[in-house]
Write an enzyme that holds these catalytic residues in place. Structure first.
Site, PDB file in Angstrom:
ATOM      1  N   SER A   9       0.843  -1.195   0.000  1.00  0.00           N
ATOM      2  CA  SER A   9       0.000   0.000   0.000  1.00  0.00           C
ATOM      3  C   SER A   9       0.877   1.243   0.000  1.00  0.00           C
ATOM      4  O   SER A   9       1.637   1.478   0.945  1.00  0.00           O
ATOM      5  CB  SER A   9      -0.899   0.012   1.238  1.00  0.00           C
ATOM      6  N   HIS A  34      -1.089  -1.434  -4.298  1.00  0.00           N
ATOM      7  CA  HIS A  34      -2.346  -1.090  -3.634  1.00  0.00           C
ATOM      8  C   HIS A  34      -2.423   0.424  -3.447  1.00  0.00           C
ATOM      9  O   HIS A  34      -1.545   1.036  -2.843  1.00  0.00           O
ATOM     10  CB  HIS A  34      -2.418  -1.807  -2.283  1.00  0.00           C
ATOM     11  N   ASP A  36      -4.708   3.481  -2.108  1.00  0.00           N
ATOM     12  CA  ASP A  36      -5.814   3.828  -1.210  1.00  0.00           C
ATOM     13  C   ASP A  36      -6.331   5.221  -1.510  1.00  0.00           C
ATOM     14  O   ASP A  36      -5.625   6.215  -1.320  1.00  0.00           O
ATOM     15  CB  ASP A  36      -5.336   3.781   0.251  1.00  0.00           C
ATOM     16  N   MET A  38      -9.006   8.028  -0.512  1.00  0.00           N
ATOM     17  CA  MET A  38      -9.852   8.425   0.626  1.00  0.00           C
ATOM     18  C   MET A  38     -10.383   9.832   0.420  1.00  0.00           C
ATOM     19  O   MET A  38      -9.673  10.686  -0.111  1.00  0.00           O
ATOM     20  CB  MET A  38      -9.033   8.387   1.918  1.00  0.00           C
ATOM     21  N   HIS A  67      -8.210   0.797  -4.086  1.00  0.00           N
ATOM     22  CA  HIS A  67      -9.162   0.606  -2.993  1.00  0.00           C
ATOM     23  C   HIS A  67      -9.844   1.945  -2.725  1.00  0.00           C
ATOM     24  O   HIS A  67      -9.230   2.864  -2.185  1.00  0.00           O
ATOM     25  CB  HIS A  67      -8.373   0.114  -1.761  1.00  0.00           C
ATOM     26  N   MET A  69     -12.159   4.355  -0.853  1.00  0.00           N
ATOM     27  CA  MET A  69     -12.854   4.655   0.403  1.00  0.00           C
ATOM     28  C   MET A  69     -13.492   6.028   0.222  1.00  0.00           C
ATOM     29  O   MET A  69     -13.117   7.011   0.866  1.00  0.00           O
ATOM     30  CB  MET A  69     -11.844   4.622   1.565  1.00  0.00           C
ATOM     31  N   MET A 138     -11.214  -6.112   5.321  1.00  0.00           N
ATOM     32  CA  MET A 138     -10.499  -5.107   6.105  1.00  0.00           C
ATOM     33  C   MET A 138     -10.240  -5.673   7.500  1.00  0.00           C
ATOM     34  O   MET A 138     -11.174  -6.010   8.226  1.00  0.00           O
ATOM     35  CB  MET A 138     -11.337  -3.824   6.227  1.00  0.00           C
ATOM     36  N   GLY A 143      -8.896   3.950   6.885  1.00  0.00           N
ATOM     37  CA  GLY A 143      -8.605   5.376   7.034  1.00  0.00           C
ATOM     38  C   GLY A 143      -7.134   5.663   7.283  1.00  0.00           C
ATOM     39  O   GLY A 143      -6.636   6.699   6.864  1.00  0.00           O
ATOM     40  N   ASP A 176      -6.431  -6.575   4.281  1.00  0.00           N
ATOM     41  CA  ASP A 176      -5.831  -5.232   4.309  1.00  0.00           C
ATOM     42  C   ASP A 176      -5.909  -4.656   5.712  1.00  0.00           C
ATOM     43  O   ASP A 176      -7.006  -4.454   6.241  1.00  0.00           O
ATOM     44  CB  ASP A 176      -6.606  -4.343   3.316  1.00  0.00           C
ATOM     45  N   SER A 199       2.809  -0.239   6.181  1.00  0.00           N
ATOM     46  CA  SER A 199       3.947   0.025   7.063  1.00  0.00           C
ATOM     47  C   SER A 199       4.945  -1.129   7.075  1.00  0.00           C
ATOM     48  O   SER A 199       6.150  -0.906   7.150  1.00  0.00           O
ATOM     49  CB  SER A 199       3.468   0.378   8.474  1.00  0.00           C
TER      50      SER A 199
HETATM   51  C1  DX5 Z   1      -6.289   1.561   5.455  1.00  0.00           C
HETATM   52  C2  DX5 Z   1      -5.818   1.165   4.096  1.00  0.00           C
HETATM   53  C3  DX5 Z   1      -4.677   0.226   4.082  1.00  0.00           C
HETATM   54  C4  DX5 Z   1      -3.442   0.726   4.781  1.00  0.00           C
HETATM   55  C5  DX5 Z   1      -2.790  -0.457   5.436  1.00  0.00           C
HETATM   56  O1  DX5 Z   1      -7.498   2.216   5.339  1.00  0.00           O
HETATM   57  O2  DX5 Z   1      -6.873   0.572   3.366  1.00  0.00           O
HETATM   58  O3  DX5 Z   1      -4.388  -0.196   2.755  1.00  0.00           O
HETATM   59  O4  DX5 Z   1      -2.515   1.339   3.924  1.00  0.00           O
HETATM   60  O5  DX5 Z   1      -1.722  -0.017   6.189  1.00  0.00           O
HETATM   61  P1  DX5 Z   1      -0.933  -0.984   7.180  1.00  0.00           P
HETATM   62  O6  DX5 Z   1      -0.406  -2.135   6.368  1.00  0.00           O
HETATM   63  O7  DX5 Z   1       0.144  -0.097   7.716  1.00  0.00           O
HETATM   64  O8  DX5 Z   1      -1.899  -1.443   8.236  1.00  0.00           O
HETATM   65 ZN    ZN Z   2      -6.427  -0.344   1.389  1.00  0.00          ZN
END
Ligand code: DX5
Ligand code: ZN
Length: 219
Positions: A9, A34, A36, A38, A67, A69, A138, A143, A176, A199
């Site tokens: 991600s 990936h 994200d 938002m 993804h 959101m 999830m 977020g 995820d 991370s």
């Molecule tokens: C959170 C995202 C994830 C996020 C995961 O809303 O959808 O894709 O980047 O991050 P880690 O792997 O650090 O939990």
């Molecule tokens: Zn995600």
């Protein structure tokens, strides 16, 4: 054990040099990227949209696993297709007509996915399982990166694994949130075929990306 796809991600990447970061994770062995998206409304954080994804597209040939959101989704589907998204995953709660949204994603030439929040029941995907190519479980509330894996989602993964097997279709089961070398094997045992990690991939800087990705694969 079948191969598991690793989808880093870029939420945890250095946003000031996203193109270079994507090239680095590509070279480090990522199977998908990936992305994200938002909107500060469906989830309490903001990232970026189609114009940024379009600029990132030339930096890798690996699939963009996008993804969403955001709510609503439908007005932006064509924009994500034009920007170069390959998989487009939506949350059922983002709009009242999930099946129509899935049809529109397929119609725009992308592979549709549906994401289930930790508090969302598997029954939400049952009516559309024949129509989608990916289910995203999830394992944190969406977020933010860097949250802890929610153990109760392992039961959901196992339940969805059974549902997918019954369809006989080749549907990616992705997880995820909070994935690291300790939690990834548990999710894989429960039945996922794709791991998203932010991370755990980007920690330690570029020299570590290849080792970090390898550490998420089944040994
Ligand atoms: C959170 C995202 C994830 C996020 C995961 O809303 O959808 O894709 O980047 O991050 P880690 O792997 O650090 O939990
Ligand atoms: Zn995600």
């Amino acid at each position: 054990m079948a191969d598991v796809l690793i989808s880093p991600s870029i939420l945890s990447a250095d946003f000031a040099e996203l193109g270079a970061e994507i090239r680095r994770i590509d070279e480090a062995g990522a199977d998908m990227i990936h992305v994200d998206v938002m909107d500060g409304h469906f989830v309490p954080n903001l990232t970026f949209g189609p114009p940024v994804i379009e600029k990132l597209r030339p930096h890798t040939r690996k699939p963009f696993d996008v993804h969403l959101m955001i709510a609503p989704v439908d007005p932006f589907i064509e924009d994500f297709a034009r920007a170069g998204a390959n998989i487009l995953t939506v949350h059922p709660e983002a709009g009242p007509h999930l099946h129509r949204t899935i049809q529109a994603i397929r119609g725009a030439g992308m592979r549709p996915g549906v994401a289930l929040n930790p508090g969302s029941p598997v029954s939400l995907i049952e009516p559309v399982l024949e129509d989608i190519d990916l289910v995203l479980i999830m394992s944190v509330n969406p977020g933010f990166g860097g949250q802890s894996f929610i153990d109760s989602q392992l039961h959901k993964i196992a339940a969805v694994r059974e549902m997918i097997d019954q369809t006989g279709r080749d549907i990616i089961l992705e997880v995820d949130g909070g994935l690291n070398p300790k939690t990834a094997p548990r999710a894989i045992d429960a039945g996922v075929t794709a791991i998203v990690a932010g991370s755990a991939v980007f920690r330690g800087g570029p020299d570590q990306y290849a080792d970090n990705i390898a550490a998420l694969r089944p040994s």
